[in-house]
Design an enzyme around this catalytic site. Structure first.
Site, PDB file in Angstrom:
ATOM      1  N   CYS A 116      -2.121  26.291  10.993  1.00 31.11           N
ATOM      2  CA  CYS A 116      -1.329  24.806  10.698  1.00 31.11           C
ATOM      3  C   CYS A 116      -0.593  24.086   9.297  1.00 31.11           C
ATOM      4  CB  CYS A 116      -2.299  24.168  11.218  1.00 31.11           C
ATOM      5  SG  CYS A 116      -2.074  23.912  13.184  1.00 31.11           S
ATOM      6  N   HIS A 256       0.091  16.699   8.908  1.00 34.75           N
ATOM      7  CA  HIS A 256      -0.322  17.844  10.410  1.00 34.75           C
ATOM      8  C   HIS A 256      -1.052  17.191  11.601  1.00 34.75           C
ATOM      9  CE1 HIS A 256      -0.756  21.033  12.651  1.00 34.75           C
ATOM     10  NE2 HIS A 256      -2.244  20.916  13.213  1.00 34.75           N
ATOM     11  N   ASN A 286      -0.525  19.555  19.988  1.00 35.75           N
ATOM     12  CA  ASN A 286      -0.611  20.487  18.312  1.00 35.75           C
ATOM     13  C   ASN A 286       0.200  21.442  18.564  1.00 35.75           C
ATOM     14  OD1 ASN A 286      -0.970  22.202  15.812  1.00 35.75           O
ATOM     15  ND2 ASN A 286      -3.125  22.017  15.985  1.00 35.75           N
TER      16      ASN A 286
HETATM   17  N1  ACO Z   1     -12.232  18.369  28.109  1.00 34.96           N
HETATM   18  C1  ACO Z   1     -13.414  17.353  28.821  1.00 34.96           C
HETATM   19  N2  ACO Z   1     -14.606  17.568  28.159  1.00 34.96           N
HETATM   20  C2  ACO Z   1     -14.701  18.446  27.573  1.00 34.96           C
HETATM   21  C3  ACO Z   1     -13.381  18.733  27.038  1.00 34.96           C
HETATM   22  C4  ACO Z   1     -12.084  19.001  27.981  1.00 34.96           C
HETATM   23  N3  ACO Z   1     -11.166  19.005  27.676  1.00 34.96           N
HETATM   24  N4  ACO Z   1     -13.196  20.403  26.061  1.00 34.96           N
HETATM   25  C5  ACO Z   1     -14.376  20.299  25.306  1.00 34.96           C
HETATM   26  N5  ACO Z   1     -15.613  19.375  26.715  1.00 34.96           N
HETATM   27  C6  ACO Z   1     -16.870  18.648  26.286  1.00 34.96           C
HETATM   28  C7  ACO Z   1     -17.305  20.307  25.480  1.00 34.96           C
HETATM   29  O1  ACO Z   1     -17.532  20.520  26.912  1.00 34.96           O
HETATM   30  C8  ACO Z   1     -19.230  19.097  25.166  1.00 34.96           C
HETATM   31  O2  ACO Z   1     -19.669  19.398  26.291  1.00 34.96           O
HETATM   32  P1  ACO Z   1     -21.496  19.036  25.916  1.00 34.96           P
HETATM   33  O3  ACO Z   1     -21.259  18.218  24.777  1.00 34.96           O
HETATM   34  O4  ACO Z   1     -21.994  18.405  27.739  1.00 34.96           O
HETATM   35  O5  ACO Z   1     -21.766  20.617  25.350  1.00 34.96           O
HETATM   36  C9  ACO Z   1     -17.937  17.951  24.761  1.00 34.96           C
HETATM   37  O6  ACO Z   1     -16.716  17.611  25.663  1.00 34.96           O
HETATM   38  C10 ACO Z   1     -17.522  17.636  23.890  1.00 34.96           C
HETATM   39  O7  ACO Z   1     -17.177  18.982  23.033  1.00 34.96           O
HETATM   40  P2  ACO Z   1     -16.785  19.053  21.191  1.00 34.96           P
HETATM   41  O8  ACO Z   1     -16.292  19.825  20.903  1.00 34.96           O
HETATM   42  O9  ACO Z   1     -18.307  18.517  20.668  1.00 34.96           O
HETATM   43  O10 ACO Z   1     -15.896  17.916  21.175  1.00 34.96           O
HETATM   44  P3  ACO Z   1     -15.307  17.067  19.884  1.00 34.96           P
HETATM   45  O11 ACO Z   1     -15.051  16.276  19.902  1.00 34.96           O
HETATM   46  O12 ACO Z   1     -15.546  17.932  19.164  1.00 34.96           O
HETATM   47  O13 ACO Z   1     -13.872  18.026  20.330  1.00 34.96           O
HETATM   48  C11 ACO Z   1     -11.840  18.724  19.604  1.00 34.96           C
HETATM   49  C12 ACO Z   1     -13.406  18.681  20.330  1.00 34.96           C
HETATM   50  C13 ACO Z   1     -10.772  18.313  19.719  1.00 34.96           C
HETATM   51  C14 ACO Z   1     -10.983  20.563  19.724  1.00 34.96           C
HETATM   52  C15 ACO Z   1     -12.591  18.334  18.425  1.00 34.96           C
HETATM   53  O14 ACO Z   1     -13.126  19.195  17.653  1.00 34.96           O
HETATM   54  C16 ACO Z   1     -11.882  19.192  17.307  1.00 34.96           C
HETATM   55  O15 ACO Z   1      -9.892  18.150  16.908  1.00 34.96           O
HETATM   56  N6  ACO Z   1     -11.587  20.192  16.214  1.00 34.96           N
HETATM   57  C17 ACO Z   1     -10.245  20.622  15.278  1.00 34.96           C
HETATM   58  C18 ACO Z   1      -8.843  20.848  15.526  1.00 34.96           C
HETATM   59  C19 ACO Z   1      -8.382  21.463  14.251  1.00 34.96           C
HETATM   60  O16 ACO Z   1      -8.186  20.305  13.491  1.00 34.96           O
HETATM   61  N7  ACO Z   1      -8.307  22.377  14.490  1.00 34.96           N
HETATM   62  C20 ACO Z   1      -7.045  22.509  13.097  1.00 34.96           C
HETATM   63  C21 ACO Z   1      -5.740  23.460  13.343  1.00 34.96           C
HETATM   64  S1  ACO Z   1      -5.883  24.068  14.971  1.00 34.96           S
HETATM   65  C22 ACO Z   1      -4.801  25.482  14.792  1.00 34.96           C
HETATM   66  O17 ACO Z   1      -4.556  25.678  12.663  1.00 34.96           O
HETATM   67  C23 ACO Z   1      -4.088  26.452  14.722  1.00 34.96           C
END
Ligand code: ACO
Length: 329
Positions: A116, A256, A286
């Site tokens: 990214c 980003h 994204n």
């Molecule tokens: N729908 C419903 N529930 C979901 C979903 C979904 N799509 N995805 C995950 N959950 C659930 C999980 O299973 C978890 O359930 P549990 O509590 O029962 O275990 C709960 O939601 C919380 O999951 P988390 O992973 O802790 O959710 P979080 O708030 O961290 O959000 C996310 C996830 C959006 C991916 C976030 O962590 C994020 O944005 N991370 C950074 C992404 C990023 O910047 N990446 C870099 C760039 S990408 C690249 O370089 C290619």
């Protein structure tokens, strides 16, 4: 001696027509529009449909439109860098394929893999060729067909990504505009949290890797989130501090677009208001290399010559960085 800077002199985006909505995803995996919107800020994303179409096809559309709108002949282009993690194939470089599809015959081209942050890495690299006079006109592409490496049975990742391409024209200038400063970082120890497990030299493709779904994006969201939220904000604040830029000096932050919460944290740290932040994650998700050029393209008509713009990104690697530029037109 007059200093030569590299300026952005044209910008163009391209997104495929098909729109995948949160509603449609609700029917595919156990998720909800409410969860996706509250955790990421994404409402819909564009997906490239069609057999045999890849990243180069989207990038070629953006490049052709860029050449046309800037009145540039393909023969004037000396360099093409394509920032992507979804190349058409492992080799040759997608940049070479884009050149072939757009009639660019006098350029050298290569791909940049910094996930990214790839667009920022590619912009900085191209700027050095332009500043030294080695290249008169460079095209920097950020393009990804993320749908090709997304597992649409995994709710953790399939809600996040979309497909898009953006293309940027860079030229030399003696005016006080263009790329003014940049800070780039990487930390390979972050690779365990965000990667594609198979398809490279460590785990070449096999029936086993396909059965194990190892050709898709793997992400441990929480650790990536923690790193992204800190590092993107830190590096944006750092580039402001070392150039004595105050929040009121900034016309726009171009972050980003991975997660609205990461964008908000970066803006807060810089002290800039929401009206100063380019945000279109709601409509595109994204798109990895595509996010920053898509923003600049959509805001192009609002930009004025001399506007101070901060670009900031964080991505797989880990990679992160920031660029301060003054808009050139
Ligand atoms: N729908 C419903 N529930 C979901 C979903 C979904 N799509 N995805 C995950 N959950 C659930 C999980 O299973 C978890 O359930 P549990 O509590 O029962 O275990 C709960 O939601 C919380 O999951 P988390 O992973 O802790 O959710 P979080 O708030 O961290 O959000 C996310 C996830 C959006 C991916 C976030 O962590 C994020 O944005 N991370 C950074 C992404 C990023 O910047 N990446 C870099 C760039 S990408 C690249 O370089 C290619």
């Amino acid at each position: 001696m007059t200093r030569i800077r590299a300026a952005i002199t044209g910008i163009q985006g391209w997104v495929p027509p098909y729109i995948l909505t949160n509603k449609e995803l609700e029917a595919m995996v156990d998720t909800s529009d409410e969860w996706i919107m509250s955790r990421t800020g994404i409402k819909e994303r564009h997906i490239l449909k069609g057999i045999g179409l890849g990243t180069s096809d989207m990038a070629a559309e953006a490049v052709k439109a860029l050449l046309e709108k800037t009145g540039t002949s393909p023969d004037e282009i000396g360099m093409v860098i394509c920032a992507t993690v979804t190349p058409d194939m492992i080799f040759p470089a997608t940049a070479n394929i884009v050149c072939d599809k757009t009639g660019i015959k006098k350029a050298f081209g290569f791909d940049m893999n910094a996930a990214c942050s790839g667009l920022l890495y590619a912009l900085v690299t191209a700027s050095k060729y332009v500043e030294t006079g080695t290249v008169k006109k460079a095209i920097v592409i950020g393009a990804d067909k993320m749908s090709s490496i997304t597992d649409y049975t995994s709710r953790e990742t399939c809600v996040l990504f979309g497909d898009a391409a953006g293309a940027i024209l860079m030229e030399p200038t003696t005016e006080e505009v263009g790329i003014m400063d940049s800070i780039m970082h990487s930390d390979g120890s972050g690779r365990f949290y965000l990667h594609m497990k198979a398809g490279g030299s460590v785990r070449p493709p096999s029936y086993e890797t396909i059965d194990a779904k190892e050709h898709f994006v793997f992400q441990e969201g929480q650790p990536v989130f923690k790193f992204a939220v800190t590092k993107m904000a830190d590096v944006a604040a750092e580039i402001m501090a070392r150039n004595n830029l105050k929040s009121e000096d900034i016309s726009y932050l171009v972050p980003h677009q991975a997660n609205l919460r990461i964008i908000d944290a970066t803006a807060r740290r810089m002290g800039v208001g929401t009206e100063q932040v380019m945000i279109n994650i709601e409509r595109y998700g994204n798109t990895t290399g595509g996010t920053i050029p898509l923003c600049l393209w959509e805001w192009e008509n609002k930009l004025k010559k001399g506007d101070n713009i901060i670009l900031a990104a964080f991505g797989g690697g880990f990679t992160w960085g920031s660029i301060w530029l003054k808009w050139a037109y």
